[in-house]
Design an enzyme around this catalytic site. Structure first.
Site, PDB file in Angstrom:
ATOM      1  N   TYR A 108      16.947 -19.942  -2.162  1.00 55.75           N
ATOM      2  CA  TYR A 108      17.016 -20.339  -3.293  1.00 55.75           C
ATOM      3  C   TYR A 108      17.692 -21.722  -3.220  1.00 55.75           C
ATOM      4  O   TYR A 108      18.812 -21.493  -2.378  1.00 55.75           O
ATOM      5  CB  TYR A 108      17.626 -19.381  -4.243  1.00 55.75           C
ATOM      6  N   GLU A 195      15.487 -27.305  -9.024  1.00 55.72           N
ATOM      7  CA  GLU A 195      15.664 -25.985  -8.509  1.00 55.72           C
ATOM      8  C   GLU A 195      14.385 -25.827  -7.782  1.00 55.72           C
ATOM      9  O   GLU A 195      13.303 -26.230  -8.103  1.00 55.72           O
ATOM     10  CB  GLU A 195      15.740 -24.806  -9.530  1.00 55.72           C
TER      11      GLU A 195
END
Length: 387
Positions: A108, A195
């Site tokens: 992530y 992101e």
């Protein structure tokens, strides 16, 4: 402002960040040729402005171009239901078809602004493919953060991030370069969220952005006309889109008391007092200090278009704006759209007596009060079926 995944990846590629090869389409007839071009084994991904697509069935692996067509038929044109879309769902109007990747590990990566610290936060975690809220809750020690004091991520910080993902060798070097480029993108494009989830390490040893999400700061879009043109209103709340056309500050909420107020501070106080008396505001709506008759008319119509609104509460303090102007706008709007719900009005300030006289002589029944507490209490009572 949100953009779709395929659009976010176009920005990544402009900054030299590797992504899988792929093409977007809104036609089933194009799926087979695109899949063949990409090698047959592909991933079909719904392009909607909502998270949780995978869990909702919006991301599927196809092992051949023929299978890709069948998968696409079950996604394109269908409604997708995620925790963000709610029970109404969202129609999938486009799909992204990408070559399948040989995934070794998933990570992530995210960048946001910490307003309290007045710094950017660059976050990474070895738990990729999960929503960041789940990572923070279930694996808090595995979420590594770097606070960036300046408008530049330094190489030593990028190395810290890569190190905390457990990367080594050439993959480590690739990740460092990617993080530096990603932060540059975030700052230069005035993003509010950037992101990559997941960022992957392939079995071939490459670091690739398998997914991408970028939200842009609405207040900075005047600097990025090309980005502003990408706005997809079809997935935004219809009333919020309508309000934006009239330069109204409107946010839809879940309650039943529709609010029209002039001034953000008074609007927040109005929502608070509705809660105090046991009600729930249906929206935040600030018509501004210099509201015209047309502004009030448009705002009133938007409130009545919300089927969840059981009563309208208009709370105006006439400093710059005149109370008689507000009253004229309300009466005009009521005449045009009809009033099928109770309307509670509190007018105080410039020309308040003239405004109240206009409301008194209107061919509609308005509940008028001098104090905010009286008006809010009555609105809540009416929203619960009182008289």
């Amino acid at each position: 402002m949100k953009v779709h995944e395929y659009q976010a990846k176009e920005f990544l590629r402009k900054y030299g960040i590797p992504t899988p090869n792929g093409k977007v389409t809104d036609q089933i007839s194009e799926v087979k040729s695109i899949a063949d071009e990409l090698g047959g084994k592909v991933v079909v991904k719904a392009q909607v402005l909502a998270g949780g697509r995978g869990k909702a069935g919006g991301v599927k692996l196809a092992k051949s171009s023929d299978e890709a067509v069948e998968v696409a038929k079950n996604i394109l044109g269908k409604k997708l239901y995620t925790h963000q879309t709610g029970p109404e769902g969202v129609e999938v109007k486009k799909i992204l078809i990408e070559e399948a990747a040989n995934i070794e590990k998933e990570f992530y990566v995210g960048i946001v602004l910490d307003r309290a610290a007045e710094k950017y936060i660059f976050m990474v975690s070895p738990f990729g493919g999960m929503e960041i809220e789940e990572v923070a809750k279930e694996h808090p020690d595995a979420l590594f953060k770097v606070y960036v004091d300046y408008l530049e991520l330094f190489p030593f910080q990028a190395r810290q991030l890569a190190f905390n993902l457990g990367l080594t060798g050439d993959a480590f070097k690739q990740a460092v370069k990617l993080f530096l480029k990603l932060f540059k993108l975030h700052v230069e494009l005035d993003a509010s969220l950037t992101e990559i989830n997941p960022l992957i390490l392939t079995k071939e040893g490459n670091i690739i952005a398998l997914d991408a999400k970028i939200n842009f700061d609405d207040n900075a879009l005047y600097r990025h006309k090309d980005i502003a043109e990408l706005k997809d209103d079809s997935e935004e709340d219809k009333l919020e889109v309508e309000a934006h056309k009239y330069n109204l500050n409107y946010v839809k909420l879940e309650g039943s008391v529709g609010c029209m107020v002039n001034g953000a501070g008074l609007a927040m106080a109005t929502m608070d007092i509705i809660k105090y008396y046991g009600g729930m505001p249906a929206n935040f709506l600030d018509v501004g200090g210099g509201a015209s008759v047309e502004t009030v008319r448009n705002a009133f119509k938007i409130l009545l278009e919300d089927k969840n609104v059981k009563v309208v509460l208009i709370n105006i303090f006439g400093g710059i704006v005149r109370c008689d102007r507000i009253a004229e706008g309300v009466v005009k709007a009521a005449s045009e759209v009809g009033v099928d719900r109770p309307v509670v009005i509190r007018l105080v300030g410039t020309n308040q007596e003239e405004g109240r006289e206009i409301l008194k002589n209107a061919p509609f029944k308005f509940y008028t009060f001098e104090t905010m507490s009286e008006a809010a209490e009555k609105a809540v009572e009416l929203s619960k079926g009182g008289n």
